[in-house]
Design a protein around this motif. Structure first.
Motif, PDB file in Angstrom:
ATOM      1  N   ASP A 278      -8.490  69.668  61.157  1.00  0.00           N
ATOM      2  CA  ASP A 278      -9.815  70.168  60.794  1.00  0.00           C
ATOM      3  C   ASP A 278      -9.912  71.666  61.076  1.00  0.00           C
ATOM      4  O   ASP A 278     -10.394  72.433  60.245  1.00  0.00           O
ATOM      5  CB  ASP A 278     -10.880  69.395  61.574  1.00  0.00           C
ATOM      6  CG  ASP A 278     -12.251  69.531  60.955  1.00  0.00           C
ATOM      7  OD1 ASP A 278     -12.406  69.159  59.778  1.00  0.00           O
ATOM      8  OD2 ASP A 278     -13.164  69.989  61.654  1.00  0.00           O
TER       9      ASP A 278
ATOM     10  N   PHE B 181     -10.688  74.255  58.199  1.00  0.00           N
ATOM     11  CA  PHE B 181     -12.063  74.749  58.135  1.00  0.00           C
ATOM     12  C   PHE B 181     -12.374  75.924  59.051  1.00  0.00           C
ATOM     13  O   PHE B 181     -13.471  76.470  58.988  1.00  0.00           O
ATOM     14  CB  PHE B 181     -13.047  73.604  58.406  1.00  0.00           C
ATOM     15  CG  PHE B 181     -13.041  72.571  57.322  1.00  0.00           C
ATOM     16  CD1 PHE B 181     -13.635  72.810  56.098  1.00  0.00           C
ATOM     17  CD2 PHE B 181     -12.421  71.346  57.521  1.00  0.00           C
ATOM     18  CE1 PHE B 181     -13.621  71.848  55.095  1.00  0.00           C
ATOM     19  CE2 PHE B 181     -12.396  70.379  56.524  1.00  0.00           C
ATOM     20  CZ  PHE B 181     -12.995  70.636  55.308  1.00  0.00           C
TER      21      PHE B 181
ATOM     22  N   ARG C 226     -13.844  78.366  61.350  1.00  0.00           N
ATOM     23  CA  ARG C 226     -15.120  78.433  62.078  1.00  0.00           C
ATOM     24  C   ARG C 226     -16.045  77.262  61.780  1.00  0.00           C
ATOM     25  O   ARG C 226     -16.946  76.963  62.550  1.00  0.00           O
ATOM     26  CB  ARG C 226     -15.853  79.733  61.749  1.00  0.00           C
ATOM     27  CG  ARG C 226     -15.174  80.959  62.274  1.00  0.00           C
ATOM     28  CD  ARG C 226     -16.033  82.198  62.121  1.00  0.00           C
ATOM     29  NE  ARG C 226     -16.898  82.151  60.955  1.00  0.00           N
ATOM     30  CZ  ARG C 226     -17.040  83.139  60.092  1.00  0.00           C
ATOM     31  NH1 ARG C 226     -16.392  84.247  60.246  1.00  0.00           N
ATOM     32  NH2 ARG C 226     -17.846  83.028  59.072  1.00  0.00           N
ATOM     33  N   GLU C 227     -15.857  76.629  60.646  1.00  0.00           N
ATOM     34  CA  GLU C 227     -16.705  75.499  60.258  1.00  0.00           C
ATOM     35  C   GLU C 227     -16.140  74.159  60.749  1.00  0.00           C
ATOM     36  O   GLU C 227     -16.675  73.096  60.434  1.00  0.00           O
ATOM     37  CB  GLU C 227     -16.866  75.454  58.734  1.00  0.00           C
ATOM     38  CG  GLU C 227     -17.479  76.705  58.130  1.00  0.00           C
ATOM     39  CD  GLU C 227     -18.940  76.896  58.496  1.00  0.00           C
ATOM     40  OE1 GLU C 227     -19.644  75.889  58.713  1.00  0.00           O
ATOM     41  OE2 GLU C 227     -19.382  78.047  58.560  1.00  0.00           O
TER      42      GLU C 227
ATOM     43  N   TRP D 223     -15.110  70.909  63.030  1.00  0.00           N
ATOM     44  CA  TRP D 223     -15.768  70.103  64.045  1.00  0.00           C
ATOM     45  C   TRP D 223     -14.957  70.217  65.330  1.00  0.00           C
ATOM     46  O   TRP D 223     -13.727  70.246  65.298  1.00  0.00           O
ATOM     47  CB  TRP D 223     -15.842  68.646  63.625  1.00  0.00           C
ATOM     48  CG  TRP D 223     -16.771  68.373  62.475  1.00  0.00           C
ATOM     49  CD1 TRP D 223     -17.614  69.248  61.860  1.00  0.00           C
ATOM     50  CD2 TRP D 223     -16.928  67.129  61.802  1.00  0.00           C
ATOM     51  NE1 TRP D 223     -18.289  68.622  60.851  1.00  0.00           N
ATOM     52  CE2 TRP D 223     -17.893  67.320  60.790  1.00  0.00           C
ATOM     53  CE3 TRP D 223     -16.352  65.877  61.952  1.00  0.00           C
ATOM     54  CZ2 TRP D 223     -18.294  66.309  59.944  1.00  0.00           C
ATOM     55  CZ3 TRP D 223     -16.753  64.868  61.103  1.00  0.00           C
ATOM     56  CH2 TRP D 223     -17.723  65.071  60.113  1.00  0.00           C
TER      57      TRP D 223
ATOM     58  N   ARG E 134     -16.752  64.657  54.882  1.00  0.00           N
ATOM     59  CA  ARG E 134     -15.641  65.566  55.124  1.00  0.00           C
ATOM     60  C   ARG E 134     -14.383  64.997  54.477  1.00  0.00           C
ATOM     61  O   ARG E 134     -14.145  63.802  54.513  1.00  0.00           O
ATOM     62  CB  ARG E 134     -15.400  65.680  56.625  1.00  0.00           C
ATOM     63  CG  ARG E 134     -14.814  66.985  57.057  1.00  0.00           C
ATOM     64  CD  ARG E 134     -15.654  67.465  58.256  1.00  0.00           C
ATOM     65  NE  ARG E 134     -15.160  68.660  58.852  1.00  0.00           N
ATOM     66  CZ  ARG E 134     -15.744  69.824  58.703  1.00  0.00           C
ATOM     67  NH1 ARG E 134     -16.801  69.947  57.947  1.00  0.00           N
ATOM     68  NH2 ARG E 134     -15.272  70.890  59.316  1.00  0.00           N
TER      69      ARG E 134
ATOM     70  N   ALA F  93     -18.174  74.400  49.760  1.00  0.00           N
ATOM     71  CA  ALA F  93     -18.384  75.842  49.648  1.00  0.00           C
ATOM     72  C   ALA F  93     -18.113  76.284  48.209  1.00  0.00           C
ATOM     73  O   ALA F  93     -17.123  75.874  47.597  1.00  0.00           O
ATOM     74  CB  ALA F  93     -17.465  76.582  50.612  1.00  0.00           C
TER      75      ALA F  93
ATOM     76  N   TYR G 225     -25.795  78.939  52.547  1.00  0.00           N
ATOM     77  CA  TYR G 225     -25.719  77.855  53.529  1.00  0.00           C
ATOM     78  C   TYR G 225     -24.624  78.075  54.573  1.00  0.00           C
ATOM     79  O   TYR G 225     -24.812  77.788  55.743  1.00  0.00           O
ATOM     80  CB  TYR G 225     -25.488  76.531  52.790  1.00  0.00           C
ATOM     81  CG  TYR G 225     -25.435  75.324  53.677  1.00  0.00           C
ATOM     82  CD1 TYR G 225     -26.603  74.783  54.205  1.00  0.00           C
ATOM     83  CD2 TYR G 225     -24.233  74.709  53.987  1.00  0.00           C
ATOM     84  CE1 TYR G 225     -26.567  73.661  55.017  1.00  0.00           C
ATOM     85  CE2 TYR G 225     -24.179  73.585  54.798  1.00  0.00           C
ATOM     86  CZ  TYR G 225     -25.353  73.069  55.316  1.00  0.00           C
ATOM     87  OH  TYR G 225     -25.316  71.968  56.114  1.00  0.00           O
ATOM     88  N   TYR G 226     -23.466  78.555  54.152  1.00  0.00           N
ATOM     89  CA  TYR G 226     -22.332  78.705  55.061  1.00  0.00           C
ATOM     90  C   TYR G 226     -22.318  80.082  55.717  1.00  0.00           C
ATOM     91  O   TYR G 226     -22.941  81.022  55.225  1.00  0.00           O
ATOM     92  CB  TYR G 226     -21.014  78.477  54.308  1.00  0.00           C
ATOM     93  CG  TYR G 226     -20.812  77.048  53.871  1.00  0.00           C
ATOM     94  CD1 TYR G 226     -20.496  76.053  54.782  1.00  0.00           C
ATOM     95  CD2 TYR G 226     -20.940  76.684  52.537  1.00  0.00           C
ATOM     96  CE1 TYR G 226     -20.303  74.737  54.392  1.00  0.00           C
ATOM     97  CE2 TYR G 226     -20.742  75.369  52.128  1.00  0.00           C
ATOM     98  CZ  TYR G 226     -20.433  74.413  53.064  1.00  0.00           C
ATOM     99  OH  TYR G 226     -20.254  73.116  52.665  1.00  0.00           O
ATOM    100  N   ALA G 227     -21.558  80.179  56.815  1.00  0.00           N
ATOM    101  CA  ALA G 227     -21.381  81.456  57.499  1.00  0.00           C
ATOM    102  C   ALA G 227     -20.937  82.497  56.477  1.00  0.00           C
ATOM    103  O   ALA G 227     -20.137  82.220  55.591  1.00  0.00           O
ATOM    104  CB  ALA G 227     -20.343  81.317  58.614  1.00  0.00           C
TER     105      ALA G 227
ATOM    106  N   ALA H 139     -23.519  76.558  49.281  1.00  0.00           N
ATOM    107  CA  ALA H 139     -22.991  75.197  49.281  1.00  0.00           C
ATOM    108  C   ALA H 139     -23.326  74.592  47.929  1.00  0.00           C
ATOM    109  O   ALA H 139     -24.463  74.671  47.464  1.00  0.00           O
ATOM    110  CB  ALA H 139     -23.621  74.367  50.397  1.00  0.00           C
TER     111      ALA H 139
END
Length: 137
Positions: free
Chosen positions: A8, A12, A14-15, A17, A63, A97, A121-123, A128
């Motif tokens: 993960d 992903f 920084r995004e 889990w 996910r 994304a 929505y995302y950093a 999104a």
């Protein structure tokens, strides 16, 4: 579980889990939460579905990821096929994304259509894309 958390992070950044979030996710695996893992001697992919009781129509693909070295080998397609097989007769929603063109292509190939966007929505302000799949007869 550590292998899934590591994958993960790889996919992903920084995004991703956290390991604690993954532990919590596995503790919650019940008839309404399905975790699929692709294992080729090591964890190379996974998918997580939120599958509500039968009387509810909408499943959420929370996910899905495939190790970068294993992409374009069919593992993502196998995970999607297995995930959608669990969703017969239901609608499946996911978010991705907007810049993730390979994932959007994979989802589109399985019949997902864009239905809306969450702006910024995302950093970093990336949108999104909300996509929907409905089983066709």
């Amino acid at each position: 579980m550590a292998a899934i958390a590591e994958l993960d992070e790889m996919c992903f950044g920084r995004e991703a889990w956290s390991a604690a979030a993954w532990e919590h996710e596995f503790e919650r695996v019940t008839e309404d939460r399905v975790v699929l893992v692709a294992d080729e001697g090591a964890v190379v992919g996974y998918a997580v579905l939120l599958v509500p009781p039968v009387e509810e129509d909408v499943v959420e693909l929370l996910r899905i990821a495939v190790a970068p070295a294993e992409r374009r080998t069919g593992i993502g397609g196998q995970l999607m096929t297995a995930a959608l097989a669990r969703c017969a007769g239901r609608t499946v929603l996911l978010e991705v994304a907007a810049g993730n063109e390979s994932a959007i292509g994979l989802y589109g190939g399985f019949g997902f259509d864009e239905i809306s966007r969450r702006r910024g929505y995302y950093a970093g302000g990336e949108d999104a894309v909300i996509m929907r799949w409905r089983e066709t007869a």
